[in-house]
Design a protein around this motif. Structure first.
Motif, PDB file in Angstrom:
ATOM      1  N   ILE A   1     -20.263  46.352  39.984  1.00  0.00           N
ATOM      2  CA  ILE A   1     -18.788  46.137  40.327  1.00  0.00           C
ATOM      3  C   ILE A   1     -18.680  44.713  40.538  1.00  0.00           C
ATOM      4  O   ILE A   1     -19.665  43.912  40.783  1.00  0.00           O
ATOM      5  CB  ILE A   1     -18.609  46.875  41.399  1.00  0.00           C
ATOM      6  CG1 ILE A   1     -16.931  47.173  41.366  1.00  0.00           C
ATOM      7  CG2 ILE A   1     -19.079  46.504  42.860  1.00  0.00           C
ATOM      8  CD1 ILE A   1     -16.626  48.415  42.556  1.00  0.00           C
ATOM      9  N   GLY A   2     -17.452  44.137  40.451  1.00  0.00           N
ATOM     10  CA  GLY A   2     -17.128  42.793  40.643  1.00  0.00           C
ATOM     11  C   GLY A   2     -17.993  41.779  39.621  1.00  0.00           C
ATOM     12  O   GLY A   2     -17.933  42.128  38.639  1.00  0.00           O
ATOM     13  N   GLY A   3     -18.734  40.942  40.178  1.00  0.00           N
ATOM     14  CA  GLY A   3     -19.330  39.857  39.319  1.00  0.00           C
ATOM     15  C   GLY A   3     -20.548  40.731  38.718  1.00  0.00           C
ATOM     16  O   GLY A   3     -20.954  39.983  37.757  1.00  0.00           O
TER      17      GLY A   3
ATOM     18  N   ARG B   1     -19.776  36.114  41.339  1.00  0.00           N
ATOM     19  CA  ARG B   1     -18.961  35.990  40.502  1.00  0.00           C
ATOM     20  C   ARG B   1     -19.114  34.797  39.435  1.00  0.00           C
ATOM     21  O   ARG B   1     -18.146  34.545  38.335  1.00  0.00           O
ATOM     22  CB  ARG B   1     -17.549  35.577  41.160  1.00  0.00           C
ATOM     23  CG  ARG B   1     -17.608  34.231  42.061  1.00  0.00           C
ATOM     24  CD  ARG B   1     -16.481  34.309  42.828  1.00  0.00           C
ATOM     25  NE  ARG B   1     -16.296  33.213  43.897  1.00  0.00           N
ATOM     26  CZ  ARG B   1     -16.862  33.648  45.376  1.00  0.00           C
ATOM     27  NH1 ARG B   1     -17.117  34.889  45.610  1.00  0.00           N
ATOM     28  NH2 ARG B   1     -16.675  32.712  46.210  1.00  0.00           N
TER      29      ARG B   1
ATOM     30  N   GLY C   1     -27.759  44.675  46.201  1.00  0.00           N
ATOM     31  CA  GLY C   1     -28.527  45.767  46.122  1.00  0.00           C
ATOM     32  C   GLY C   1     -28.475  46.681  46.997  1.00  0.00           C
ATOM     33  O   GLY C   1     -28.816  47.845  47.103  1.00  0.00           O
TER      34      GLY C   1
ATOM     35  N   ILE D   1     -26.678  47.070  38.440  1.00  0.00           N
ATOM     36  CA  ILE D   1     -26.584  45.589  38.643  1.00  0.00           C
ATOM     37  C   ILE D   1     -25.987  45.225  39.989  1.00  0.00           C
ATOM     38  O   ILE D   1     -24.873  45.708  40.267  1.00  0.00           O
ATOM     39  CB  ILE D   1     -25.848  44.850  37.425  1.00  0.00           C
ATOM     40  CG1 ILE D   1     -26.299  45.521  36.200  1.00  0.00           C
ATOM     41  CG2 ILE D   1     -25.795  43.358  37.788  1.00  0.00           C
ATOM     42  CD1 ILE D   1     -25.359  44.879  35.136  1.00  0.00           C
ATOM     43  N   SER D   2     -26.727  44.826  40.906  1.00  0.00           N
ATOM     44  CA  SER D   2     -26.026  44.611  42.160  1.00  0.00           C
ATOM     45  C   SER D   2     -27.048  43.490  42.680  1.00  0.00           C
ATOM     46  O   SER D   2     -27.952  43.679  43.217  1.00  0.00           O
ATOM     47  CB  SER D   2     -26.110  45.827  43.171  1.00  0.00           C
ATOM     48  OG  SER D   2     -25.877  45.485  44.344  1.00  0.00           O
TER      49      SER D   2
ATOM     50  N   GLN E   1     -11.076  37.171  39.366  1.00  0.00           N
ATOM     51  CA  GLN E   1     -12.469  37.401  40.531  1.00  0.00           C
ATOM     52  C   GLN E   1     -12.631  36.026  40.651  1.00  0.00           C
ATOM     53  O   GLN E   1     -12.631  35.407  41.933  1.00  0.00           O
ATOM     54  CB  GLN E   1     -13.415  38.399  40.178  1.00  0.00           C
ATOM     55  CG  GLN E   1     -14.347  38.356  41.148  1.00  0.00           C
ATOM     56  CD  GLN E   1     -15.782  38.654  40.794  1.00  0.00           C
ATOM     57  OE1 GLN E   1     -16.222  38.383  39.759  1.00  0.00           O
ATOM     58  NE2 GLN E   1     -16.292  39.318  41.814  1.00  0.00           N
TER      59      GLN E   1
ATOM     60  N   THR F   1     -24.409  47.423  47.426  1.00  0.00           N
ATOM     61  CA  THR F   1     -22.926  47.553  47.266  1.00  0.00           C
ATOM     62  C   THR F   1     -22.818  49.135  47.129  1.00  0.00           C
ATOM     63  O   THR F   1     -23.517  49.948  46.353  1.00  0.00           O
ATOM     64  CB  THR F   1     -22.405  46.966  45.838  1.00  0.00           C
ATOM     65  OG1 THR F   1     -22.722  45.644  46.188  1.00  0.00           O
ATOM     66  CG2 THR F   1     -20.940  47.028  45.600  1.00  0.00           C
TER      67      THR F   1
HETATM   68  O1  LIG Z   1     -23.634  42.220  42.899  1.00  0.00           O
HETATM   69  P1  LIG Z   1     -23.255  43.184  44.237  1.00  0.00           P
HETATM   70  O2  LIG Z   1     -23.960  42.475  45.484  1.00  0.00           O
HETATM   71  O3  LIG Z   1     -23.346  44.228  44.077  1.00  0.00           O
HETATM   72  O4  LIG Z   1     -21.811  42.445  44.421  1.00  0.00           O
HETATM   73  C1  LIG Z   1     -20.605  42.940  43.858  1.00  0.00           C
HETATM   74  C2  LIG Z   1     -19.214  42.168  44.300  1.00  0.00           C
HETATM   75  O5  LIG Z   1     -19.223  42.574  45.604  1.00  0.00           O
HETATM   76  C3  LIG Z   1     -18.383  41.961  46.292  1.00  0.00           C
HETATM   77  O6  LIG Z   1     -17.081  42.392  45.727  1.00  0.00           O
HETATM   78  C4  LIG Z   1     -18.331  40.510  46.199  1.00  0.00           C
HETATM   79  O7  LIG Z   1     -17.372  40.008  46.762  1.00  0.00           O
HETATM   80  C5  LIG Z   1     -18.494  39.992  44.782  1.00  0.00           C
HETATM   81  O8  LIG Z   1     -18.708  38.686  44.678  1.00  0.00           O
HETATM   82  C6  LIG Z   1     -19.541  40.720  44.106  1.00  0.00           C
HETATM   83  O9  LIG Z   1     -19.638  40.353  42.818  1.00  0.00           O
END
Ligand SMILES: O=P(O)(O)OC[C@H]1O[C@H](O)[C@H](O)[C@@H](O)[C@@H]1O
Length: 568
Positions: A131-133, A251, A192, A188-189, A331, A194
């Motif tokens: 998720i996110g980046g 990001r 690790g 992908i985290s 983002q 999220t």
């Molecule tokens: O790669 P992760 O640690 O799972 O994080 C995924 C995302 O989580 C949050 O939203 C952060 O603010 C993002 O910057 C990041 O990309």
């Protein structure tokens, strides 16, 4: 300013061109009437921003703020990961290429069928879970090369899928689309931990267990060394765990293993991509602002934001292949520049909103407001100059020329309506050019961080949201357990009431004195009672054989009636 005059000035002055790559940036639509004067006004900002980049690239601990409890105090390495010189030990373009070559070799073994499951089956499906980046960059890159229907268009030996949310309906749909026996989940985290990503991984692994499949041979992890996910992957014999550095922000992590692994599976030329980033980084180190495309964009954004409060950036790509580009930039800009405090801990409540999509489609939605409504937007257009195909078209001659006509028509209309814009043109959507486009914006964001005296590399607000949902999850679990315990007694009396009565009855909470915590607990209790009523048989195995629930709306609030099943 008349339309003609603007174009005349434009074509003689307000254009940046890189002859090595063909990258062009027209900023005649940004209304820098006296460019020399504007650049002169910004000379201290420019100096400061370039020094900031040097500090970043020297490996200094630039990711820090005056709000000590929020400060990450670490270096920021994404520019180093594609820098020709190895200024920071172990980080350079060459090192990244070596890491990629290793990843690609492993991935090719899977794609070619050399590496199979223990039953000798060839892998057929790869699911990227992040998720996110850990999602936006890989997804954007795959769509940028193959379009949105990539499984039909890419001709790869495996199908690629993405999960980037915690939505049981789409998860069920995904499971129905693939053969789990020959699927690999790539979680992908960076952190690790999220919740969405780890939750999806657990749900997937439960499905593997139900079919007596080895978890390890259906999982790959991408995370930082020694994170929870890394340890879990080791304990469960994951096929591979690839690593992201702690200094690589989520990001901007598409230049790390986060982007390498998906691009290897998609057979996208990652090396060209990262070389494109490296090339743009070189251009955006130039001291003369006129020769530095990221500095030009940053100065325009800064000037327009300061002078007329244009806090919004709308990104329109005139190619369907870049449909995810605006999400990616959303983002990048919003997490980087949306800050409560500046670097010294001073309250600023600052931000720069980014949204967009593809042209011409979006011309039929929000462009009306941009042309005629509030003056709060600067438009950013992206165009690919070379076509690989075209079709006859009555109006413009060909379909491709019609698209170009729409871009130029929109630009002209913006000029007439006195709305600012910048247009970037690349020769094509090649991985190299995609790398250039992304690296340009990463630099703009870093320059704006320097101009605005804020830390563009942290994201404390996202942490707030994570903590609040942890509170929700913990309290709702307690409430559900208490309801189950209460109705475990077949003689339990029926419950009638709203959130308030539920807190008193099941949680023994005194609801007389109002407080922030109590308000949160009331909202959670109402949400959970409503959820039980809507999803008793789907999501509440511990309650479904014990109770029946109904809900009504009475006197401006929801009232729930819960009976023991045997007392119906
Ligand atoms: O790669 P992760 O640690 O799972 O994080 C995924 C995302 O989580 C949050 O939203 C952060 O603010 C993002 O910057 C990041 O990309």
């Amino acid at each position: 300013m008349s339309f003609d005059l603007c174009f005349h000035d434009a074509l003689t002055e307000d254009v940046f061109f890189d002859s090595d790559s063909g990258f062009t940036m027209n900023y005649y639509g940004a209304k820098l009437l006296n460019k020399k004067k504007v650049f002169n006004e910004f000379r201290y900002n420019v100096k400061h921003a370039l020094e900031y980049i040097k500090r970043i690239e020297n490996g200094e601990l630039v990711n820090s703020t005056g709000v000590l409890e929020e400060s990450e105090n670490r270096a920021v390495d994404h520019f180093n990961l594609r820098m020709e010189e190895e200024v920071v030990k172990g980080k350079s373009l060459q090192k990244s290429i070596e890491v990629y070559n290793d990843i690609q070799e492993k991935v090719e073994e899977i794609l070619s069928g050399k590496k199979t499951t223990s039953k000798g089956l060839k892998y057929t499906d790869i699911v990227f879970n992040g998720i996110g980046g850990s999602f936006l960059g890989p997804y954007m890159m795959i769509v940028s090369q193959y379009g949105a229907d990539f499984n039909f268009t890419s001709n790869l030996p495996v199908k690629l899928h993405f999960i980037s949310n915690t939505d049981p309906t789409s998860f069920a749909l995904l499971l129905s689309e693939l053969k789990i026996e020959t699927t690999i989940l790539v979680s992908i985290s960076k952190s690790g931990t999220t919740a969405e990503t780890v939750g999806n991984m657990f749900a997937f692994n439960k499905e593997l267990e139900k079919k007596n499949l080895e978890i390890g041979e259906h999982n790959i992890g991408i995370t930082t060394r020694d994170s929870w996910l890394h340890k879990y992957g080791l304990a469960n014999k994951y096929l591979y765990t690839f690593h992201v550095e702690n200094e690589t922000g989520g990001r901007v992590s598409v230049c790390s293993a986060v982007g390498m692994v998906p691009m290897a599976f998609a057979r996208i030329n990652f090396i060209e991509f990262i070389k494109g980033q490296s090339h743009m980084d070189k251009l955006t180190r130039m001291e003369d602002p006129e020769k530095n495309p990221a500095m030009i964009v940053a100065i325009i954004l800064q000037k327009i934001t300061l002078e007329s409060n244009h806090q919004n950036v709308v990104v329109l790509s005139y190619t369907d292949f870049l449909r995810e580009y605006s999400h990616y930039l959303q983002q990048l800009y919003c997490e980087s520049l949306g800050k409560e405090y500046d670097i010294n801990g001073l309250l600023i409540n600052h931000g720069q909103t980014v949204y967009g999509g593809v042209g011409t489609s979006e011309q039929h939605s929000f462009i009306q407001q941009i042309q005629k409504g509030i003056h709060n937007v600067i438009a950013r257009f992206i165009y690919c100059r070379k076509r690989t195909t075209d079709y006859e078209n009555q109006k413009a001659g060909t379909m491709g020329r019609q698209l170009l006509g729409f871009l130029k028509g929109t630009e002209s209309a913006l000029i007439r309506n006195n709305r600012p814009f910048i247009t970037c043109t690349v020769e094509s959507n090649s991985p190299f050019n995609m790398g250039m486009l992304i690296a340009l914006e990463e630099r703009v964001v870093a320059f704006l961080g320097a101009f605005r005296n804020l830390n563009p590399f942290d994201q404390p607000g996202v942490q707030d949201g994570k903590l609040a949902s942890d509170f929700f999850n913990k309290f709702s679990k307690e409430l559900i357990e208490s309801i189950a315990k209460f109705f475990a007694d077949p003689k339990a009396e029926s419950f009638t009431g709203g959130a308030n009565e539920a807190l008193i009855q099941f949680m023994k909470i005194d609801t007389v004195q109002s407080s922030d915590i109590l308000n949160q607990q009331l909202i959670i209790a109402d949400t959970i009672l409503s959820d039980i009523e809507a999803n008793l048989f789907v999501s509440y195995p511990q309650l479904k054989d014990l109770i029946s629930v109904s809900r009504s709306f009475d006197n401006s609030r929801f009232v729930y009636v819960i009976h023991h099943k045997d007392q119906n």
